[in-house]
Design an enzyme around this catalytic site. Structure first.
Site, PDB file in Angstrom:
ATOM      1  N   LYS A 196      22.220   8.626  74.548  1.00  0.00           N
ATOM      2  CA  LYS A 196      23.441   7.833  74.521  1.00  0.00           C
ATOM      3  C   LYS A 196      23.760   7.551  73.062  1.00  0.00           C
ATOM      4  O   LYS A 196      22.964   6.933  72.347  1.00  0.00           O
ATOM      5  CB  LYS A 196      23.230   6.532  75.290  1.00  0.00           C
ATOM      6  N   LYS A 249      25.671  11.119  76.983  1.00  0.00           N
ATOM      7  CA  LYS A 249      26.873  10.282  76.924  1.00  0.00           C
ATOM      8  C   LYS A 249      27.279  10.053  75.486  1.00  0.00           C
ATOM      9  O   LYS A 249      26.420   9.724  74.692  1.00  0.00           O
ATOM     10  CB  LYS A 249      26.542   8.954  77.597  1.00  0.00           C
TER      11      LYS A 249
HETATM   12  C1  PBG Z   1      26.556  -0.637  78.432  1.00  0.00           C
HETATM   13  C2  PBG Z   1      27.376   0.559  78.687  1.00  0.00           C
HETATM   14  C3  PBG Z   1      28.433   1.043  77.911  1.00  0.00           C
HETATM   15  C4  PBG Z   1      28.958   2.118  78.597  1.00  0.00           C
HETATM   16  C5  PBG Z   1      28.212   2.280  79.753  1.00  0.00           C
HETATM   17  N1  PBG Z   1      27.221   1.316  79.787  1.00  0.00           N
HETATM   18  C6  PBG Z   1      29.042   0.549  76.667  1.00  0.00           C
HETATM   19  C7  PBG Z   1      28.258   0.410  75.430  1.00  0.00           C
HETATM   20  O1  PBG Z   1      27.149   0.925  75.288  1.00  0.00           O
HETATM   21  O2  PBG Z   1      28.788  -0.288  74.563  1.00  0.00           O
HETATM   22  C8  PBG Z   1      30.140   2.915  78.123  1.00  0.00           C
HETATM   23  C9  PBG Z   1      30.955   3.540  79.176  1.00  0.00           C
HETATM   24  C10 PBG Z   1      32.320   3.946  78.773  1.00  0.00           C
HETATM   25  O3  PBG Z   1      32.771   3.830  77.616  1.00  0.00           O
HETATM   26  O4  PBG Z   1      32.991   4.419  79.675  1.00  0.00           O
HETATM   27  N2  PBG Z   1      25.290  -0.401  77.946  1.00  0.00           N
HETATM   28 ZN    ZN Z   2      24.380  -2.413  77.193  1.00  0.00          ZN
END
Ligand code: PBG
Ligand code: ZN
Length: 326
Positions: A196, A249
């Site tokens: 991520k 992601k």
């Molecule tokens: C939280 C989380 C996020 C997303 C999914 N889970 C945001 C982040 O890490 O700030 C992002 C999903 C999206 O942008 O559609 N941990």
């Molecule tokens: Zn988070």
């Protein structure tokens, strides 16, 4: 052999010939639809930066999930948006927390016809908006693991089919796996947000989930977009720690990562077509600059072709509708 003997256009002549040799099939069953669920009864608040997406109450979410199922979208990813937040994020693991109640209600309504995936993280529940324990401006790794485990167990108890940790703390897959097993949930799979990235494409999501960090950013825990080899290390680590499904992601700027991870492991691979990727398409479509249907199906097919067999996307309902009519 070469031209004029070889002519690749022969198999592109008609729609049926093209279908016959198509290498990638996108279907509604590949798609996971994310839901933002709040604590206000009977609410359905449009997310301004994500046209077509709502932050809504459990009862309205049930209605939308019913429509998704009719279109062939059989999995949802739940994000709870609690009305109360605190320093620790204690609403994350309350038995009566919004996420836990939403899981129970969706499973009560739809049972095995629906796969309920629970996002497991602290940022929607903490007053500071970080994904873990914040101390003197730093997000602490090991103390966060205990809170994530409590949250995961409470979600499993509520009936979640899959637990999806999205925090990017080191060692959380092994820790959560162990805690779930001890609590009697050795049959609940973990879908790990393994690679991520600290992406600027999450900002519409943070509006929807009310999870923008109050100070600093997430770069000390999420990955640096410049790194690819490091993503493979993250994936190997999660495989070793017992992840059942791997995730990359965002999706569209990271198709190279999806493709490399697909070569690295035989585990199921998910990709998250994130909020910013969705909003850019919606904005261009609203301006009449692109054909939304064609662009969305092309982008989702591209993610699948890159190697992700599970695609988490806010376009899920629209895409499923278009796939039915193809
Ligand atoms: C939280 C989380 C996020 C997303 C999914 N889970 C945001 C982040 O890490 O700030 C992002 C999903 C999206 O942008 O559609 N941990
Ligand atoms: Zn988070």
């Amino acid at each position: 052999m070469n031209f004029p003997v070889v002519r690749k256009r022969r198999l592109r002549k008609t729609p049926l010939l093209r279908d016959m040799v198509a290498e990638t099939q996108l279907t509604a069953a590949d798609l996971v639809y994310p839901l933002f669920i709040n604590d206000e009864p009977h609410s359905r608040i449009p997310v301004a930066s994500m046209p077509g997406i709502y932050q809504q109450s459990i009862d309205n979410a049930v209605i939308e999930v019913g429509q998704a199922l009719e279109l062939g979208v059989r999995s949802v990813l739940l994000f709870g948006v609690p009305s109360e937040k605190d320093q620790e994020g204690s609403n994350a693991w309350f038995e009566q927390g919004v996420t836990q109640r939403a899981i129970r209600e969706l499973k009560r309504q739809f049972g095995q016809d629906l796969v309920v995936i629970a996002d497991t993280c602290m940022c929607e529940y903490t007053s500071h908006g970080h994904c873990g324990v914040l101390m003197d401006g730093r997000v602490l790794n090991d103390p966060t693991l205990e809170l994530l485990s409590r949250t995961a167990i409470s979600q499993a108890l509520a009936g979640a089919d899959i637990i999806a940790p999205s925090d990017m703390m080191d060692g959380r897959i092994a820790y959560i796996r162990d805690s779930l097993d001890d609590a009697g949930y050795d049959d609940i799979p973990l879908m790990s947000y393994s690679a991520k990235y600290a992406s600027s494409l999450y900002s519409p999501f943070r509006d929807a989930a009310e999870s923008t960090p109050a100070c600093g950013d997430r770069k000390s825990y999420q990955m640096d977009p410049r790194n690819a080899r490091e993503a493979l290390e993250e994936v190997l680590q999660d495989v070793q720690e017992g992840a059942d499904i791997i995730m990359v992601k965002p999706a569209l700027s990271y198709l190279d990562i999806i493709s490399q991870v697909r070569q690295l492991t035989r585990l199921p691979l998910a990709a998250y077509n994130v909020s910013g990727e969705y909003s850019m398409v919606k904005a261009a479509a609203a301006n009449g600059w692109i054909n939304e249907r064609d662009v969305v199906l092309e982008l989702l097919t591209g993610i699948k072709r890159a190697g992700a067999e599970i695609i988490i996307t806010y376009h899920a309902m629209d895409a499923a509708r278009w796939l039915l009519k193809q």
